[in-house]
Design a protein around this motif. Sequence first.
Motif, mmCIF file in Angstrom:
data_model
loop_
_atom_site.group_PDB
_atom_site.id
_atom_site.type_symbol
_atom_site.label_atom_id
_atom_site.label_comp_id
_atom_site.label_asym_id
_atom_site.label_seq_id
_atom_site.Cartn_x
_atom_site.Cartn_y
_atom_site.Cartn_z
ATOM 1 N N LEU A 157 0.819 -1.220 0.000
ATOM 2 C CA LEU A 157 0.000 0.000 0.000
ATOM 3 C C LEU A 157 0.850 1.267 0.000
ATOM 4 N N GLY A 158 2.140 1.106 0.300
ATOM 5 C CA GLY A 158 3.014 2.280 0.353
ATOM 6 C C GLY A 158 3.185 2.837 1.753
ATOM 7 N N VAL A 159 2.809 2.050 2.770
ATOM 8 C CA VAL A 159 3.096 2.455 4.149
ATOM 9 C C VAL A 159 4.606 2.323 4.338
ATOM 10 N N HIS A 160 5.267 3.429 4.665
ATOM 11 C CA HIS A 160 6.735 3.368 4.646
ATOM 12 C C HIS A 160 7.337 3.150 6.030
ATOM 13 N N ARG A 161 6.546 3.326 7.082
ATOM 14 C CA ARG A 161 7.061 3.122 8.439
ATOM 15 C C ARG A 161 5.951 2.503 9.275
ATOM 16 N N TYR A 162 6.350 1.580 10.160
ATOM 17 C CA TYR A 162 5.355 0.928 11.023
ATOM 18 C C TYR A 162 5.802 1.088 12.464
ATOM 19 N N ASN A 163 4.863 1.539 13.305
ATOM 20 C CA ASN A 163 5.146 1.715 14.731
ATOM 21 C C ASN A 163 4.581 0.543 15.532
ATOM 22 N N HIS A 164 5.429 -0.018 16.374
ATOM 23 C CA HIS A 164 4.971 -1.032 17.325
ATOM 24 C C HIS A 164 5.924 -0.918 18.512
ATOM 25 N N ASN A 165 5.438 -0.406 19.619
ATOM 26 C CA ASN A 165 6.308 -0.101 20.755
ATOM 27 C C ASN A 165 6.597 -1.336 21.602
ATOM 28 N N LEU A 166 7.840 -1.447 22.060
ATOM 29 C CA LEU A 166 8.155 -2.450 23.074
ATOM 30 C C LEU A 166 7.606 -2.012 24.431
ATOM 31 N N GLU A 167 7.414 -0.713 24.612
ATOM 32 C CA GLU A 167 6.838 -0.056 25.795
ATOM 33 C C GLU A 167 7.759 -0.040 27.002
ATOM 34 N N THR A 168 8.368 -1.184 27.341
ATOM 35 C CA THR A 168 9.229 -1.240 28.517
ATOM 36 C C THR A 168 10.207 -2.392 28.353
ATOM 37 N N ALA A 169 11.137 -2.497 29.282
ATOM 38 C CA ALA A 169 12.132 -3.565 29.225
ATOM 39 C C ALA A 169 11.465 -4.934 29.290
ATOM 40 N N ARG A 170 12.089 -5.888 28.657
ATOM 41 C CA ARG A 170 11.553 -7.254 28.640
ATOM 42 C C ARG A 170 11.295 -7.771 30.056
ATOM 43 N N SER A 171 12.208 -7.453 30.989
ATOM 44 C CA SER A 171 12.089 -7.965 32.355
ATOM 45 C C SER A 171 10.933 -7.322 33.126
ATOM 46 N N HIS A 172 10.413 -6.202 32.642
ATOM 47 C CA HIS A 172 9.321 -5.485 33.334
ATOM 48 C C HIS A 172 7.990 -5.646 32.604
ATOM 49 N N PHE A 173 8.013 -6.213 31.408
ATOM 50 C CA PHE A 173 6.831 -6.209 30.540
ATOM 51 C C PHE A 173 5.612 -6.860 31.200
ATOM 52 N N GLY A 174 5.824 -7.947 31.917
ATOM 53 C CA GLY A 174 4.722 -8.658 32.550
ATOM 54 C C GLY A 174 4.009 -7.853 33.625
ATOM 55 N N HIS A 175 4.649 -6.789 34.110
ATOM 56 C CA HIS A 175 4.008 -5.898 35.087
ATOM 57 C C HIS A 175 3.188 -4.808 34.400
ATOM 58 N N VAL A 176 3.292 -4.734 33.081
ATOM 59 C CA VAL A 176 2.635 -3.672 32.310
ATOM 60 C C VAL A 176 1.517 -4.226 31.437
ATOM 61 N N VAL A 177 1.742 -5.407 30.860
ATOM 62 C CA VAL A 177 0.774 -6.065 29.972
ATOM 63 C C VAL A 177 0.751 -7.552 30.305
ATOM 64 N N THR A 178 -0.458 -8.142 30.353
ATOM 65 C CA THR A 178 -0.531 -9.596 30.592
ATOM 66 C C THR A 178 -1.242 -10.343 29.464
ATOM 67 N N THR A 179 -1.852 -9.618 28.521
ATOM 68 C CA THR A 179 -2.662 -10.281 27.488
ATOM 69 C C THR A 179 -1.867 -10.627 26.234
ATOM 70 N N HIS A 180 -0.639 -10.164 26.137
ATOM 71 C CA HIS A 180 0.274 -10.641 25.097
ATOM 72 C C HIS A 180 1.694 -10.483 25.623
ATOM 73 N N THR A 181 2.654 -10.994 24.896
ATOM 74 C CA THR A 181 4.026 -11.040 25.400
ATOM 75 C C THR A 181 4.928 -10.029 24.693
ATOM 76 N N TRP A 182 6.043 -9.746 25.354
ATOM 77 C CA TRP A 182 7.099 -8.912 24.771
ATOM 78 C C TRP A 182 7.590 -9.556 23.470
ATOM 79 N N GLU A 183 7.681 -10.879 23.488
ATOM 80 C CA GLU A 183 8.190 -11.606 22.316
ATOM 81 C C GLU A 183 7.276 -11.422 21.103
ATOM 82 N N GLU A 184 5.965 -11.366 21.332
ATOM 83 C CA GLU A 184 5.039 -11.140 20.217
ATOM 84 C C GLU A 184 5.284 -9.774 19.582
ATOM 85 N N ARG A 185 5.538 -8.804 20.413
ATOM 86 C CA ARG A 185 5.843 -7.472 19.871
ATOM 87 C C ARG A 185 7.153 -7.505 19.075
ATOM 88 N N TRP A 186 8.158 -8.159 19.627
ATOM 89 C CA TRP A 186 9.462 -8.250 18.966
ATOM 90 C C TRP A 186 9.321 -8.934 17.596
#
Length: 329
Positions: A157-186
């Motif tokens: 489609l010509g989308v030239h940049r995609y944003n997907h935030n890690l949001e926080t360090a891998r070791s802290h991610f479970g304290h911020v989000v529980t419905t998906h994993t840091w690895e899925e974002r990566w």
Amino acid sequence: MILDIAREQVLERGVGLDEAQTLEVLRLPDERVDDALELAHEVRMRHCGPEVEVEGIVSIKTGGCPEDCHFCSQSGRFETPVRAVRLDIPSLVEAARQTAATGATEFCIVAAVRGPDERLMAQVREGVKAIHDNVEINVACSLGILTREQGEELRDLGVHRYNHNLETARSHFGHVVTTHTWEERWETLQLVREMGMEVCCGGIIGMGETLEQRAELAAQFAALNPDEVPLNFLDPRPGTPFAGLEPVPAMDALRTIAAFRLALPRTILRFAGGRELTLGDLGARQGMVGGINAVIVGNYLTTLGRDPQEDLDLLAELSMPVKELSKTL
């Protein structure tokens, strides 16, 4: 002294600080923060140049998200003032037009979803085409976790940049989000890179993480090597699990800006959400001469930003040219 090491390693050789070195910068006493910002500005000017990239963002689907990101008032799991709503295509094009009128070169279409369903993809398909047909601006997207087919379609489609935030360090991610994993974002970020789109990946500072975890996040960004890192500071939203957290103190925010620039010497480092609350007008100036080289103008997804003209006036005052739209993208 870490700043002497950084001057030789980062400024002269262009090699970013590693995790342990970044932590040293994050631990600098208040009286050395100005020195760190000054060095970070030198690094930015040498390795990125004086141009500042200006971007606007708009939410094509707000609220009602099934995920439980504890900072986000768009989650359908929390009792927040945000209500689910979708933006129509004429409104989307008008938002892109208004963004382009500020001199911005980037317009990012954002949706509060785990990942896009067919209805959303159809809306994005129509929206991206309408913007390309009517407005001279680069279109980016932030639509959550992607499948390979969706990544291929966005690229085509010509989308030239995609944003997907890690949001926080891998070791802290479970304290911020529980419905998906840091690895899925990566994995989505790796897919974006594979598709040939630019990678935009940010984080939020002030979600209960330690200084060690801030350094960890900087190192994880460096390993990803994104084209852009939007740096957000938590603006606690009513009704979310993080509503009671205190905003990041201004000095800590400035230390973080300097440290992340020294860890990521060639990355577009963008002022994003929460800067007004955390830094105010004076801090915005300090950030722009402390390593930041991109801004989001106008409002954010669920919080108010500064008047775009205030940012443009500040850039003019600091003699920092706004990056022009490149026809090669």
